[in-house]
Design an enzyme around this catalytic site. Structure first.
Site, PDB file in Angstrom:
ATOM      1  N   SER A   1      -7.151  -4.060  29.671  1.00 24.66           N
ATOM      2  CA  SER A   1      -7.742  -2.891  30.321  1.00 24.66           C
ATOM      3  C   SER A   1      -7.041  -2.711  31.654  1.00 24.66           C
ATOM      4  CB  SER A   1      -9.244  -3.113  30.547  1.00 24.66           C
ATOM      5  OG  SER A   1      -9.787  -2.167  31.438  1.00 24.66           O
TER       6      SER A   1
ATOM      7  N   TYR B   1     -16.490  -8.497  34.059  1.00 28.12           N
ATOM      8  CA  TYR B   1     -15.538  -7.886  33.113  1.00 28.12           C
ATOM      9  C   TYR B   1     -14.128  -7.887  33.690  1.00 28.12           C
ATOM     10  CZ  TYR B   1     -13.440  -4.171  30.220  1.00 28.12           C
ATOM     11  OH  TYR B   1     -12.633  -3.442  29.392  1.00 28.12           O
TER      12      TYR B   1
END
Length: 260
Positions: A144, A157
């Site tokens: 990501s 995250y």
């Protein structure tokens, strides 16, 4: 599940895609099928996995929890017994939870590391020996932009995705002489079910318009739009092909210029 042999640049290759039943994972699986690979998709829901495998013409499917090391390893072994050794591994399974750091309990960090990082470790432990023995292989980790920069309210995250990028680089160095490449793709906010569900929840809580919510999500993207899953799939397809054999240890941002 029996499929006719397909022609294409990845013909004769067995590709395993985790989190392959929806969103970016499904787009990747579909693209690899069109490239001629025999694709096994993994997901948590057996019914959906079977349905999506049939829809895209995958070679097979398996249902498992990637955070359960024994169950996940068994699923990979089962796929290899049916379709041959995995020569393309796409680690797409992941999850994001949000909270301000001071309201993020330790178990949230544990969950984010388990699904986003440790599942990749499990998969690589399972398939890398076969790739090294064969003298070829492709591993693509779907990270990501959160693996390349910080974001507010998703510290667990972000930490996990940064770890994925670090693991990718280390594995690339260890396998560089073995015919194996290891890379990461780092999408920005993408037009997936998960994002649309998130938009719907924000709209329900705040009453804001959908367009305004999405505009806020993509404010750091110079193109001011959500990334299409097929754009990520195109990047993965390239990394899995022979033309990218000299590309390893990279974290490729697919994010409209958000990260440069």
């Amino acid at each position: 599940m029996e499929r006719h042999a397909r022609s294409g640049p990845l013909s004769g290759r067995h590709a395993l895609v985790t989190g392959g039943t929806r969103g970016i994972g499904l787009a990747i699986a579909r693209r690899l099928v069109s490239d001629g690979a025999s694709v096994t998709i993994l997901g948590r829901n057996a019914v959906r996995a079977e349905q999506m495998a049939g829809e895209i013409g995958a070679a097979g499917f398996a249902a498992c929890d990637v955070t359960d090391r024994a169950e996940f390893t068994e699923a990979i072994a089962g796929a290899e017994s049916l379709h041959g050794g995995v020569s393309i591994l796409v680690n797409n399974a992941g999850q994001a939870e949000s909270a301000p750091f001071l309201k993020t309990p330790p178990d949230q960090f544990s969950r984010m590391l388990s699904v986003n990082l440790e599942s990749i470790v499990t998969a690589c432990h399972a398939v890398l020996p076969g790739m090294i023995a064969a003298g070829s292989g492709r591993i693509v980790n779907v990270a990501s932009t959160a693996g390349l920069k910080g974001y507010r309210y998703v510290s667990a995250y972000v930490a996990a995705k940064h770890a994925v990028v670090g693991l990718t680089r280390s594995l690339a160095l260890e396998t560089a002489e073995q015919g194996v490449t290891v890379n990461a793709v780092c999408p920005g906010f993408a037009d997936t079910d998960l994002i649309r569900d998130s938009v719907a929840r924000i709209r329900e809580k705040t009453g804001r318009e959908e367009a305004d919510i999405i505009a806020d999500m993509v404010r750091d993207n110079p193109q001011k739009r959500l990334i299409e899953p097929d754009e990520v799939a195109d990047t993965v397809s390239w990394l899995c092909g022979t033309g990218a054999r000299s590309v390893t240890g990279q974290a490729v941002a697919v994010a409209g210029g958000e990260v440069m």
